[in-house]
Design a protein around this motif. Structure first.
Motif, mmCIF file in Angstrom:
data_model
loop_
_atom_site.group_PDB
_atom_site.id
_atom_site.type_symbol
_atom_site.label_atom_id
_atom_site.label_comp_id
_atom_site.label_asym_id
_atom_site.label_seq_id
_atom_site.Cartn_x
_atom_site.Cartn_y
_atom_site.Cartn_z
ATOM 1 N N ASP A 106 7.063 -2.886 14.313
ATOM 2 C CA ASP A 106 6.756 -4.933 14.500
ATOM 3 C C ASP A 106 5.666 -5.975 14.822
ATOM 4 O OD1 ASP A 106 9.214 -3.732 14.950
ATOM 5 O OD2 ASP A 106 9.245 -3.147 17.743
ATOM 6 N N GLN A 107 4.875 -5.286 13.481
ATOM 7 C CA GLN A 107 3.232 -5.811 12.889
ATOM 8 C C GLN A 107 2.745 -6.256 14.075
ATOM 9 O OE1 GLN A 107 5.168 -10.872 13.457
ATOM 10 N NE2 GLN A 107 6.443 -9.892 11.573
ATOM 11 N N HIS B 127 13.739 -2.266 15.627
ATOM 12 C CA HIS B 127 12.022 -2.595 15.362
ATOM 13 C C HIS B 127 12.220 -1.700 13.688
ATOM 14 C CE1 HIS B 127 11.093 -1.344 19.099
ATOM 15 N NE2 HIS B 127 12.634 -1.270 19.630
ATOM 16 N N ARG C 141 13.471 0.299 9.305
ATOM 17 C CA ARG C 141 14.369 0.167 9.918
ATOM 18 C C ARG C 141 14.823 0.953 10.756
ATOM 19 N NH1 ARG C 141 14.361 -5.715 9.356
ATOM 20 N NH2 ARG C 141 12.607 -6.326 7.546
#
Length: 335
Positions: free
Chosen positions: A140-141, A160, A175
């Motif tokens: 998630d970055q 996520h 994902r």
């Protein structure tokens, strides 16, 4: 000649306008602890009204400015309230060693850790057999520590995104969606390496015939002075609008002050409604001051642009400069 003589005065006026705007904005900054306390109080009002989605950003901003046990405790309670069980579990776990044995929040923190433990979704990120270790893995970055690969990672319920990047430029994405108490394995594997580019074709022989030189592209003429005047009116108009907005918000701030005196005659015993009125009044006062400073700066800049519209053969430029007490701008002209 008259405009050339007026340039020093115009430079001074513009520099003063920019400095006034900078000092007005800096005057509104507060000490981190005071700003954090104000954000905490706003979040607490919303949390007590069972509006945790709006309270959470305020608690997080407050904790980032000035960490405190009270903010962390209320942040964890709000996260548990909206179902972010992993975030709440991590924050209660972080809070636990900070509480003294006689702290009334200690039993609640221990109980929440026990109740949240079985509800945690757990994600296990592994590398495919024989796959090289990636340079970085993002969940998630947010970068994951390399040591967490292969271990159970508590995450909040929901969707996520995993992104793995390798040193040679290859990238893989996965994902995954988890519910409360779920456990899922994800294997990361780099895509196949790209094929080598085809060999370049042989270069053609260079012709001996001289080529006529290409005609250089025409240089567009400089913008007409009318464009500069139009820009002056636009900048000045924005400044006037900002001053008008400052007057409006200032009037609203005065009205909020009157409401506060009515609802909170004793500042030490102010109601929740009074606290909300006080927060609104502070926001309106800050907005009025900043808009007023920006409006004056816009009017000054528009006036300068209008007065310094160059005649034929003259160029005028507005350049940034470091001035005593802060940043500013200077006008430079060339004939």
């Amino acid at each position: 000649m008259r405009r050339a003589r007026d340039l020093p005065a115009i430079r001074c006026a513009l520099s003063l306008a920019v400095l006034c705007a900078g000092h007005a904005a800096s005057a509104q900054t507060k000490a981190p602890k005071d700003a954090a306390y104000e954000l905490f109080q706003q979040g607490l009002v919303m949390a007590e009204a069972h509006d945790c989605p709006r309270a959470l950003p305020l608690f997080r901003q407050s904790q980032a400015l000035y960490a405190s046990r009270g903010t962390l405790y209320n942040l964890a309670l709000c996260e548990r309230e909206i179902g972010q069980v992993a975030s709440a579990w991590r924050h209660f776990k972080e809070l636990l060693p900070q509480l003294s044995p006689d702290d009334p929040r200690l039993p609640t923190a221990k109980q929440q850790l026990t109740e949240l433990e079985p509800r945690l979704p757990r994600l296990i990120v592994k590398l495919a057999d024989g796959a090289p270790a990636p340079a970085e893995v993002l969940l998630d970055q947010t970068a994951m520590p390399q040591a967490s690969l292969g271990s159970e990672l508590p995450v909040d319920p929901g969707d996520h995104v995993l992104v793995a990047r390798w040193a040679d430029g290859r990238q893989a994405e996965a994902r995954v969606s988890l519910g409360e108490g779920a456990r899922k394995d994800v294997r990361l594997e780099p895509p196949p390496a790209a094929a080598a580019p085809p060999a370049a074709p042989p270069r053609a022989a260079v012709s001996a015939t001289p080529q006529a030189p290409s005609t250089p592209a025409a240089v567009p003429p400089p913008p007409a002075s009318g464009t500069r005047r139009t820009l002056a009116f636009v900048v000045g108009g924005v400044g006037v609008a900002a001053v008008g907005g400052s007057l409006i918000t200032g009037g609203l701030a005065i009205g909020a002050k009157g409401d506060l005196e009515e609802k909170c005659p004793d500042p030490s015993q102010c109601s929740k409604e009074g606290m909300s009125v006080r927060s609104r009044g502070q926001t309106l006062t800050t907005t009025s001051t900043v808009l007023g400073a920006l409006g004056l700066a816009g009017i000054g800049a528009g006036l300068v642009l209008f007065l310094t519209t160059p005649e034929q053969g003259t160029s005028v430029a507005l350049t940034p400069a470091i001035l005593p007490g802060g940043g500013g701008a200077l006008l430079r002209s060339r004939f």
